[in-house]
Design a protein around this motif. Structure first.
Motif, mmCIF file in Angstrom:
data_model
loop_
_atom_site.group_PDB
_atom_site.id
_atom_site.type_symbol
_atom_site.label_atom_id
_atom_site.label_comp_id
_atom_site.label_asym_id
_atom_site.label_seq_id
_atom_site.Cartn_x
_atom_site.Cartn_y
_atom_site.Cartn_z
ATOM 1 N N LYS A 7 0.839 -1.205 0.000
ATOM 2 C CA LYS A 7 0.000 0.000 0.000
ATOM 3 C C LYS A 7 0.873 1.252 0.000
ATOM 4 O O LYS A 7 0.571 2.231 -0.672
ATOM 5 N N GLU A 8 1.968 1.209 0.726
ATOM 6 C CA GLU A 8 2.841 2.375 0.862
ATOM 7 C C GLU A 8 3.694 2.634 -0.385
ATOM 8 O O GLU A 8 4.201 3.737 -0.561
ATOM 9 N N GLU A 9 3.849 1.658 -1.231
ATOM 10 C CA GLU A 9 4.714 1.776 -2.410
ATOM 11 C C GLU A 9 3.964 2.031 -3.718
ATOM 12 O O GLU A 9 4.581 2.067 -4.773
ATOM 13 N N LEU A 10 2.657 2.185 -3.658
ATOM 14 C CA LEU A 10 1.855 2.232 -4.879
ATOM 15 C C LEU A 10 2.327 3.314 -5.846
ATOM 16 O O LEU A 10 2.560 4.460 -5.449
ATOM 17 N N PRO A 11 2.437 2.954 -7.133
ATOM 18 C CA PRO A 11 2.760 3.932 -8.170
ATOM 19 C C PRO A 11 1.495 4.674 -8.596
ATOM 20 O O PRO A 11 0.410 4.441 -8.052
ATOM 21 N N GLU A 12 1.609 5.521 -9.596
ATOM 22 C CA GLU A 12 0.443 6.218 -10.130
ATOM 23 C C GLU A 12 -0.443 5.216 -10.860
ATOM 24 O O GLU A 12 0.006 4.504 -11.759
ATOM 25 N N ILE A 13 -1.708 5.151 -10.460
ATOM 26 C CA ILE A 13 -2.674 4.208 -11.021
ATOM 27 C C ILE A 13 -3.420 4.911 -12.159
ATOM 28 O O ILE A 13 -3.786 6.074 -12.064
ATOM 29 N N TYR A 14 -3.677 4.176 -13.238
ATOM 30 C CA TYR A 14 -4.115 4.803 -14.481
ATOM 31 C C TYR A 14 -5.557 5.290 -14.528
ATOM 32 O O TYR A 14 -5.900 6.094 -15.387
ATOM 33 N N CYS A 15 -6.431 4.822 -13.641
ATOM 34 C CA CYS A 15 -7.806 5.320 -13.670
ATOM 35 C C CYS A 15 -8.445 5.208 -12.293
ATOM 36 O O CYS A 15 -7.988 4.458 -11.436
ATOM 37 N N LYS A 16 -9.504 5.978 -12.098
ATOM 38 C CA LYS A 16 -10.193 6.003 -10.802
ATOM 39 C C LYS A 16 -10.756 4.633 -10.429
ATOM 40 O O LYS A 16 -10.697 4.239 -9.265
ATOM 41 N N GLN A 17 -11.302 3.911 -11.386
ATOM 42 C CA GLN A 17 -11.870 2.599 -11.076
ATOM 43 C C GLN A 17 -10.815 1.691 -10.452
ATOM 44 O O GLN A 17 -11.064 1.059 -9.426
ATOM 45 N N HIS A 18 -9.634 1.645 -11.034
ATOM 46 C CA HIS A 18 -8.573 0.798 -10.483
ATOM 47 C C HIS A 18 -8.061 1.339 -9.143
ATOM 48 O O HIS A 18 -7.764 0.553 -8.243
ATOM 49 N N ARG A 19 -8.001 2.654 -8.980
ATOM 50 C CA ARG A 19 -7.601 3.226 -7.683
ATOM 51 C C ARG A 19 -8.595 2.814 -6.610
ATOM 52 O O ARG A 19 -8.207 2.434 -5.504
ATOM 53 N N ASP A 20 -9.890 2.893 -6.924
ATOM 54 C CA ASP A 20 -10.909 2.497 -5.951
ATOM 55 C C ASP A 20 -10.782 1.014 -5.600
ATOM 56 O O ASP A 20 -10.888 0.635 -4.431
ATOM 57 N N MET A 21 -10.573 0.160 -6.607
ATOM 58 C CA MET A 21 -10.439 -1.275 -6.341
ATOM 59 C C MET A 21 -9.237 -1.545 -5.437
ATOM 60 O O MET A 21 -9.321 -2.323 -4.481
ATOM 61 N N ILE A 22 -8.113 -0.908 -5.743
ATOM 62 C CA ILE A 22 -6.891 -1.116 -4.962
ATOM 63 C C ILE A 22 -7.070 -0.585 -3.538
ATOM 64 O O ILE A 22 -6.686 -1.245 -2.562
ATOM 65 N N ASP A 23 -7.672 0.604 -3.408
ATOM 66 C CA ASP A 23 -7.930 1.164 -2.070
ATOM 67 C C ASP A 23 -8.826 0.234 -1.263
ATOM 68 O O ASP A 23 -8.568 -0.013 -0.074
ATOM 69 N N ASP A 24 -9.891 -0.287 -1.871
ATOM 70 C CA ASP A 24 -10.791 -1.210 -1.173
ATOM 71 C C ASP A 24 -10.055 -2.467 -0.748
ATOM 72 O O ASP A 24 -10.263 -2.984 0.355
ATOM 73 N N TRP A 25 -9.179 -2.972 -1.613
ATOM 74 C CA TRP A 25 -8.426 -4.182 -1.271
ATOM 75 C C TRP A 25 -7.570 -3.951 -0.032
ATOM 76 O O TRP A 25 -7.623 -4.724 0.921
ATOM 77 N N PHE A 26 -6.793 -2.897 -0.051
ATOM 78 C CA PHE A 26 -5.901 -2.647 1.090
ATOM 79 C C PHE A 26 -6.658 -2.263 2.354
ATOM 80 O O PHE A 26 -6.171 -2.494 3.451
ATOM 81 N N ALA A 27 -7.874 -1.698 2.220
ATOM 82 C CA ALA A 27 -8.717 -1.375 3.376
ATOM 83 C C ALA A 27 -9.492 -2.594 3.860
ATOM 84 O O ALA A 27 -10.262 -2.493 4.818
ATOM 85 N N LYS A 28 -9.298 -3.729 3.183
ATOM 86 C CA LYS A 28 -9.967 -4.996 3.523
ATOM 87 C C LYS A 28 -11.487 -4.914 3.403
ATOM 88 O O LYS A 28 -12.223 -5.624 4.085
#
Length: 151
Positions: free
Chosen positions: A124-145
């Motif tokens: 979570k702390e190393e994440l690069p720039e994510i290409y779209c909001k949908q993928h950012r939301d998915m990744i954020d939800d994953w790390f937030a469990k």
């Protein structure tokens, strides 16, 4: 898939359409596998469903095509559907994307040099720039469990 999309686009041109899609979260030691796309930005492995394909099958197929890993779907994380996308070729779509946790059961990491320029695991702390909001939301939800997500 390309034939279906090509066929569909001959009828609707660049107009917005709803497309079923799926993405895969592949985790290893608390990090997730991301792919660097031709844009130079990063995202989860995934793509548009083919006709006759279940969404968990899409996630598994796309994970293999884009990473070289053979995977099995283990869990539905959520459904992400309120996003608008305009592709580089001008096609507009609203992707309805199912996010699955998949487990690698074989294969070897490899880049196809077409859709995937680089593969790397990120915390979570190393994440690069994510290409779209949908993928950012998915990744954020994953790390937030968060599970059972719908947006």
């Amino acid at each position: 898939m390309a034939d279906y999309i090509t066929y569909l686009r001959t009828m609707v041109g660049h107009e917005a359409v709803i497309m079923a899609a799926a993405c895969a979260v592949i985790e290893d030691g608390g990090r997730i596998l991301l792919q660097k796309r031709p844009s130079g930005l990063w995202g989860l492995p995934g793509g548009i469903a083919e006709l006759g394909e279940a969404l968990h099958e899409t996630a598994v197929r796309e994970a293999f095509e884009e990473t070289g890993l053979i995977t099995e779907a283990r869990e539905l994380v959520g459904i992400y559907s309120k996003y608008d996308v305009e592709c580089t070729n001008g096609d507009k779509l609203q992707p309805v994307t199912a996010l699955f946790r998949v487990e690698a059961v074989g294969g070897e990491l490899r880049c196809d040099e077409n859709e995937t320029l680089e593969l790397r695991y990120f915390s979570k702390e190393e994440l690069p720039e994510i290409y779209c909001k949908q993928h950012r939301d998915m990744i954020d939800d994953w790390f937030a469990k968060r599970r059972g997500v719908f947006r």
